[in-house]
Every structure is written in C-alpha cells, then in structure tokens.
Design a protein around this motif. Structure first.
Motif, short mmCIF file in Angstrom:
data_model
loop_
_atom_site.label_atom_id
_atom_site.label_comp_id
_atom_site.label_asym_id
_atom_site.label_seq_id
_atom_site.Cartn_x
_atom_site.Cartn_y
_atom_site.Cartn_z
N ILE A 1 -24.19 -4.23 -5.00
CA ILE A 1 -22.74 -4.18 -4.82
C ILE A 1 -22.02 -4.56 -6.11
O ILE A 1 -20.97 -4.00 -6.43
N ARG A 2 -22.58 -5.49 -6.87
CA ARG A 2 -21.97 -5.86 -8.15
C ARG A 2 -21.85 -4.65 -9.07
O ARG A 2 -20.83 -4.48 -9.76
N ILE A 3 -22.87 -3.82 -9.10
CA ILE A 3 -22.84 -2.63 -9.95
C ILE A 3 -21.73 -1.69 -9.49
O ILE A 3 -20.97 -1.16 -10.31
N ALA A 4 -21.61 -1.52 -8.17
CA ALA A 4 -20.56 -0.65 -7.63
C ALA A 4 -19.17 -1.22 -7.94
O ALA A 4 -18.24 -0.47 -8.28
N LEU A 5 -19.02 -2.54 -7.84
CA LEU A 5 -17.74 -3.17 -8.16
C LEU A 5 -17.40 -3.01 -9.63
O LEU A 5 -16.23 -2.79 -9.99
N SER A 6 -18.41 -3.11 -10.48
CA SER A 6 -18.19 -2.94 -11.92
C SER A 6 -17.66 -1.55 -12.24
O SER A 6 -16.71 -1.39 -13.01
N LYS A 7 -18.28 -0.54 -11.64
CA LYS A 7 -17.83 0.84 -11.86
C LYS A 7 -16.42 1.04 -11.33
O LYS A 7 -15.59 1.70 -11.96
N LEU A 8 -16.15 0.46 -10.16
CA LEU A 8 -14.82 0.60 -9.56
C LEU A 8 -13.76 -0.08 -10.42
O LEU A 8 -12.66 0.46 -10.61
N GLN A 9 -14.10 -1.25 -10.98
CA GLN A 9 -13.13 -1.94 -11.82
C GLN A 9 -12.81 -1.14 -13.07
O GLN A 9 -11.66 -1.09 -13.51
#
Length: 292
Positions: free
Chosen positions: A40-48
């Motif tokens: 999820i951290r990776i997905a949040l990073s891309k979203l940010q």
C-alpha cells in the motif's frame, strides 16, 4: 484475510468508546500485515506523485490518541515511501509564547499542507478540546478577553470552540483539502504494558515522563472528552475513523488502507495532459538531445 473497508471504521453516528474495539489483526500474522502495508505504501507513493502533478488537492491526516497509542511509529511506517518533499509532519506540543498571541487555530492554519502534498498532524487542533478540557486551567494561558477565571470555561465555551473547529474543517475542505481524522483507540491495559516497557528497556527511557502516569490517572475523563469531541465533529467532509491501536502493525495497515481507498474515489486526480504543441514535437526534442 479479512477484507478491510474504510466504512467499517468510519464514525457516521454517535458512538460510545466503550463499545468500539481496540484490537484487530485482520486474521493475519505480524509479518503478513507488514508485507501488506509495504504494498500500500508503494501505491500511496505513486498516488502522491500524481496528486503533486495534478496540484488541486491537499491531504490532511490528523492523528489523535492517548499516550503510547503509536502515533510516531505509525507516521514512520505508513509514509516512509512517499517522496520526502511530498509529506510534511507537524508535531504540536505545548503552545509557544508566539502561538499564544494568536487564536488557538492559528498554528494549525499555517501548518496546513499545500496543494499536491500530504500534511500529517501528530496531535492536532483537537488538543484544544481534549487536554484543555481535562485541564481547563490551561485556557487561562490563552489570554482570552472573555475568560477571567476557570469558571468562565463552561459548557457554552466548549460549544463555541466545537463550532469553530467544525467551521475550520469545513472551510479547508471546501478549498481542496481532503481530511482524514484517525482516533488511535488504545485500551488501558495496553497502555500500561507500553509504559512498563518504556521503564524496562533502557533505549525507551527517554520516552517516559512521570507526567504520563499523572495523565493516566485521568483516563476516564479523557475517554469522555474524546467521545464527545468525536461525536460533535465527525462530518462527511471531515470524518473520524476508529483505529484499533492495541496491535500496531494492524493499525498502520488500516490507516494506510483507508487513505488509499478514499483517495481512489477522487477520479479527477490525474496527471495533467502535455501541451498539444509540445506533444507534437516530442520526437523532434528527442532527436535534438540524441544528436548533441
């Protein structure tokens, strides 16, 4: 794995804290919880990164909870894969003399995240209806014209303060700030365990203060104030979420999952299109660089 749904933890009606769970593991081991969080951290990073390019929304993450609820470690583990320039953390301590010369929301206004960024408040503007409500004498240090003594810090005073907080959150939400408010719901037994661990481990001693024990004696009063604050201020534009905090790994995964799930609903968050004139000449620009 037990499915994680933000709606199951969002507070949409008046609650009693005694009826809310303080423990969750989603039927996963600690190792698996950590592995799921990493995804999820990776997905949040891309979203940010996309949000930064989009430049129309800011995200405000508010963390509240009793001492030892795990706020610091949650911030570290949930946001460590985001671009360091894309997330700003503010830890609000006792107000400074300069901050006391302004209204109590001033220091929170100036710390709000810019569009395209995440802002994390480690303790928040709610300290002004929690700690000060448990210790109303602290209000005397705010130099308020209408407060001459603790007797003036009455129900009407708190009604007004809650109205101000609701107005503050509605204003920033209407101007593009997406608000998440997480109550790290820790049991009294788990707090006792964590305080004892601070005393037993030398590398944890620096975290301990005798004041922790004094505040623990006021546990029931704090729970009463938290419950009232949550019930008065959980709104569709600024909802509270109950985060069972006795299991740190699960709490971190839950916070990250809720943020990702809710932000995914903003389908307008996209990287801006390249100017058509520039796009038409991409091959030309590439050739120019290759021929250097």
């Amino acid at each position: 794995m037990k499915e994680i749904k933000s709606a199951d933890f969002r507070i949409d009606k008046n609650i009693s804290l005694k009826e809310l769970t303080t423990y969750e593991d989603f039927q996963l081991s600690k190792k698996t919880l950590e592995e799921e969080l990493a995804k999820i951290r990776i997905a949040l990073s891309k979203l940010q990164n996309t949000m930064y390019a989009h430049g129309k929304y800011a995200v405000l993450v508010c963390l509240q909870g009793m001492d030892t609820a795990g706020k610091d470690s949650l911030i570290r583990e949930v946001f460590k894969d985001l671009n360091a320039r894309g997330v700003v953390v503010h830890s609000f301590k006792v107000p400074t003399e300069l901050e006391r010369k302004h209204d109590y929301l001033w220091r929170h206004y100036i710390a709000l995240p810019a569009r395209g960024k995440f802002g994390v408040f480690n303790r928040t503007h709610y300290e002004n209806v929690l700690v000060t409500r448990v210790h109303p004498e602290y209000i005397l240090g705010e130099y308020l014209p209408e407060v001459k003594s603790v007797a003036d810090v009455n129900d009407a005073f708190w009604d007004k303060r809650f109205e101000q907080i609701n107005h503050f959150e509605k204003t920033i939400a209407q101007n593009g700030t997406i608000i998440f408010k997480f109550f790290l719901n820790l049991s009294k037994d788990e707090q006792k365990f964590r305080l004892l661990r601070r005393l037993e481990k030398k590398n944890k001693h620096w975290k301990f203060s005798p004041d922790d024990l004094k505040e623990r004696m006021l546990w029931d009063k704090y729970q009463e104030c938290y419950e009232d604050a949550i019930n008065r201020t959980s709104k569709p534009h600024a909802p509270w979420y109950n985060i069972p905090a006795d299991n740190k790994a699960a709490a971190r995964l839950l916070v990250a999952s809720i943020i990702l799930e809710e932000l995914a609903k903003y389908t307008d968050i996209k990287e801006p299109d390249l100017d058509p004139k520039v796009k038409a000449k991409i091959d030309e620009y590439k050739q120019q660089l290759e021929n250097e």
